[in-house]
Design an enzyme around this catalytic site. Structure first.
Site, mmCIF file in Angstrom:
data_model
loop_
_atom_site.group_PDB
_atom_site.id
_atom_site.type_symbol
_atom_site.label_atom_id
_atom_site.label_comp_id
_atom_site.label_asym_id
_atom_site.label_seq_id
_atom_site.Cartn_x
_atom_site.Cartn_y
_atom_site.Cartn_z
ATOM 1 N N SER A 151 0.837 -1.373 0.026
ATOM 2 C CA SER A 151 -0.042 0.040 0.145
ATOM 3 C C SER A 151 0.937 1.283 0.116
ATOM 4 O O SER A 151 1.936 1.359 0.552
ATOM 5 C CB SER A 151 -0.771 -0.174 1.060
ATOM 6 O OG SER A 151 -1.490 1.213 1.585
ATOM 7 N N TYR A 182 -1.979 -1.707 10.686
ATOM 8 C CA TYR A 182 -2.210 -1.932 9.387
ATOM 9 C C TYR A 182 -0.906 -1.590 8.606
ATOM 10 O O TYR A 182 -0.364 -2.404 7.790
ATOM 11 C CB TYR A 182 -3.590 -1.253 8.967
ATOM 12 C CG TYR A 182 -3.603 -1.541 7.409
ATOM 13 C CD1 TYR A 182 -3.792 -2.562 6.715
ATOM 14 C CD2 TYR A 182 -3.349 -0.212 6.567
ATOM 15 C CE1 TYR A 182 -3.829 -2.380 5.367
ATOM 16 C CE2 TYR A 182 -3.405 -0.423 5.255
ATOM 17 C CZ TYR A 182 -3.658 -1.409 4.518
ATOM 18 O OH TYR A 182 -3.688 -1.381 3.211
ATOM 19 N N LYS A 228 2.164 -3.826 6.448
ATOM 20 C CA LYS A 228 2.598 -3.811 4.936
ATOM 21 C C LYS A 228 4.165 -3.433 4.979
ATOM 22 O O LYS A 228 4.689 -4.342 4.121
ATOM 23 C CB LYS A 228 1.942 -2.544 4.163
ATOM 24 C CG LYS A 228 0.434 -2.820 4.331
ATOM 25 C CD LYS A 228 0.012 -3.931 3.510
ATOM 26 C CE LYS A 228 -1.333 -4.382 3.180
ATOM 27 N NZ LYS A 228 -1.971 -5.451 2.707
HETATM 28 C C1 UD1 Z 1 -6.424 4.658 4.047
HETATM 29 C C2 UD1 Z 1 -5.412 4.411 4.730
HETATM 30 C C3 UD1 Z 1 -4.495 3.605 3.906
HETATM 31 C C4 UD1 Z 1 -4.995 2.599 3.161
HETATM 32 C C5 UD1 Z 1 -6.248 3.034 2.447
HETATM 33 C C6 UD1 Z 1 -6.962 1.832 1.718
HETATM 34 C C7 UD1 Z 1 -5.546 5.991 6.866
HETATM 35 C C8 UD1 Z 1 -4.952 6.858 7.229
HETATM 36 N N1 UD1 Z 1 -4.982 5.272 5.606
HETATM 37 O O1 UD1 Z 1 -6.017 5.851 3.163
HETATM 38 O O2 UD1 Z 1 -3.482 3.236 4.922
HETATM 39 O O3 UD1 Z 1 -4.224 1.726 2.586
HETATM 40 O O4 UD1 Z 1 -7.199 3.777 3.089
HETATM 41 O O5 UD1 Z 1 -7.842 2.515 0.517
HETATM 42 O O6 UD1 Z 1 -6.510 5.807 7.029
HETATM 43 N N2 UD1 Z 1 -12.172 11.285 3.938
HETATM 44 C C9 UD1 Z 1 -13.043 12.196 4.560
HETATM 45 N N3 UD1 Z 1 -14.344 11.825 5.190
HETATM 46 C C10 UD1 Z 1 -14.566 10.020 5.260
HETATM 47 C C11 UD1 Z 1 -13.374 9.190 4.781
HETATM 48 C C12 UD1 Z 1 -12.231 9.950 4.288
HETATM 49 O O7 UD1 Z 1 -12.868 13.219 4.357
HETATM 50 O O8 UD1 Z 1 -15.369 9.882 5.711
HETATM 51 C C13 UD1 Z 1 -11.018 11.865 3.413
HETATM 52 C C14 UD1 Z 1 -9.749 11.555 4.211
HETATM 53 O O9 UD1 Z 1 -9.334 12.472 5.028
HETATM 54 C C15 UD1 Z 1 -8.735 11.629 3.160
HETATM 55 C C16 UD1 Z 1 -9.547 11.075 1.806
HETATM 56 O O10 UD1 Z 1 -10.829 11.135 2.201
HETATM 57 O O11 UD1 Z 1 -8.330 12.664 2.719
HETATM 58 C C17 UD1 Z 1 -9.344 9.594 1.491
HETATM 59 O O12 UD1 Z 1 -9.825 8.848 2.782
HETATM 60 P P1 UD1 Z 1 -9.775 7.247 2.782
HETATM 61 O O13 UD1 Z 1 -10.536 6.684 1.899
HETATM 62 O O14 UD1 Z 1 -10.072 6.871 4.078
HETATM 63 O O15 UD1 Z 1 -8.376 6.671 2.342
HETATM 64 P P2 UD1 Z 1 -6.766 6.983 2.824
HETATM 65 O O16 UD1 Z 1 -6.816 7.831 4.171
HETATM 66 O O17 UD1 Z 1 -6.139 7.595 1.785
#
Ligand code: UD1
Length: 334
Positions: free
Chosen positions: A124, A149, A153
């Site tokens: 990842s 997690y 990795k």
């Molecule tokens: C997350 C994991 C990463 C994992 C990946 C799998 C963390 C810190 N990292 O990545 O280790 O490999 O998922 O796909 O959790 N967001 C919102 N509202 C929400 C959910 C997300 O604003 O309800 C935002 C987050 O702040 C971020 C973006 O959307 O900026 C993407 O979030 P997410 O889909 O959870 O992925 P990652 O955080 O990039």
């Protein structure tokens, strides 16, 4: 000769199984359904019109795993059996280290015993921690993971590097996934997070589907064009196809350890994603700005040049397909 897919009934595993079967590869799936549904197996068969062998086992069970190697000619392994929920990993570190790290060790040990030394690992972008440069190239420093997690990795990558140093008859592909979204165009298979989703796209589709009230946008004060987090979302079918290209390389070269980013090279913010989703589906996503989520970084997207040059792979599907196909899966499975 068959390809073994531990966790092949899960989100990434099932989409990769489809692409492998479409390419006339023989596969064997093992899964304990800890985060997947048995009905996925029939759906893979329905999409591809092809059959495959399946064992309902836990890949950490060495005796049962050995049985699979005894009963089949396994030539290579793609491991999709890792646990992947970031928040849960903080609550259950022992379970995460056991399933992901011990599971990988048991699998590699059994592979070695049966003379199977071709392995593709689902890593990842989380291994880059807070990335030192954007876009991220494969030689960027890894480390500084913020949850168990991510650390599993990182550890497994290190184990694979040490394994290859000790015995360079191994052929190892480490694929660092960015943010997989979407689903197969049939709408038959897709992402099924348990409980309330943590990731952005599954949350967006559930708000649009009125299963969840509203999306919290975690922070609008990041150093990004609109202040919200920027990520490299990649369509799951493109990601799955990357595995076939990786396997092709492992089959063509006699051995080696190769690391590739699987991303599109384009970063989209949370607000970009909401807008793109609304535009491509005609649905509305209710949202509010909320505080930053601990452990999140501002920006993370790939430089996918290495995979393009060396694997002849590149993501083909854009943001519209990602949104449409994520929505299609929800609509078809209401
Ligand atoms: C997350 C994991 C990463 C994992 C990946 C799998 C963390 C810190 N990292 O990545 O280790 O490999 O998922 O796909 O959790 N967001 C919102 N509202 C929400 C959910 C997300 O604003 O309800 C935002 C987050 O702040 C971020 C973006 O959307 O900026 C993407 O979030 P997410 O889909 O959870 O992925 P990652 O955080 O990039």
């Amino acid at each position: 000769m068959a390809i073994l897919l531990p966790g092949g009934a899960g989100y990434i595993g099932s989409h990769t199984a489809v692409e492998l079967l479409n390419d006339n590869k023989e596969i064997v799936i093992i899964d304990n359904f800890s985060n997947s549904n048995p009905s996925v197996l029939d759906k893979i068969k329905k999409i591809t019109g092809k059959d495959f062998k399946f064992y309902e086992i836990d890949y950490t069970n060495r005796e049962e795993l050995e049985k699979v190697f005894k009963e089949n000619k396994i030539d290579s392994v793609m491991n999709f059996a890792g646990y992947k929920a970031v928040g849960e990993s903080v609550q259950k570190p022992i379970e995460y280290y056991y399933n992901n790290v011990c599971g990988a060790l048991i699998l590699l040990d059994v592979m070695r015993k049966y003379g199977c030394k071709k392995f593709i690992f689902s890593s990842s972008a989380t291994v880059y921690g807070n990335p030192e440069i954007i876009p991220i190239t494969e030689d960027c420093k890894v480390g500084g993971t913020t949850n168990p997690y991510g650390t599993t990795k990182l550890y497994i990558e290190q184990i694979l590097k040490d394994l290859y140093t000790s015995d360079n008859e191994w052929s190892i592909g480490i694929l660092r996934y960015f943010n997989p979204v979407g689903s197969h165009e049939s709408g038959l298979i897709g992402e099924e997070p348990q409980g309330i989703p943590n990731n952005l796209m599954p949350y967006i589709v559930r708000v649009a589907n009125k299963q969840l009230e509203e999306l919290s946008v975690f922070g609008n004060d990041y150093d990004t064009p609109d202040g919200t987090g920027v990520r490299d979302y990649i369509h799951i079918v493109d990601l799955a196809k990357g595995h076939l290209k990786m396997l092709e390389k492992l089959n063509n070269e006699n051995n080696g350890l190769f690391i590739y980013n699987l991303g599109t090279g384009t970063g989209y913010s949370v607000l970009d994603m909401i807008n793109a989703f609304e535009k491509s589906t005609g649905e509305t996503v209710k949202y509010k700005i909320a505080p930053r989520r601990p452990g999140d970084i501002a920006t993370c997207y790939a430089d996918p040049t290495k995979a393009k040059n060396e694997l002849n792979w590149k993501a083909e599907k854009g943001i519209e397909d990602m949104c449409k196909d994520s929505w299609n899966y929800i609509v078809k499975n209401k």
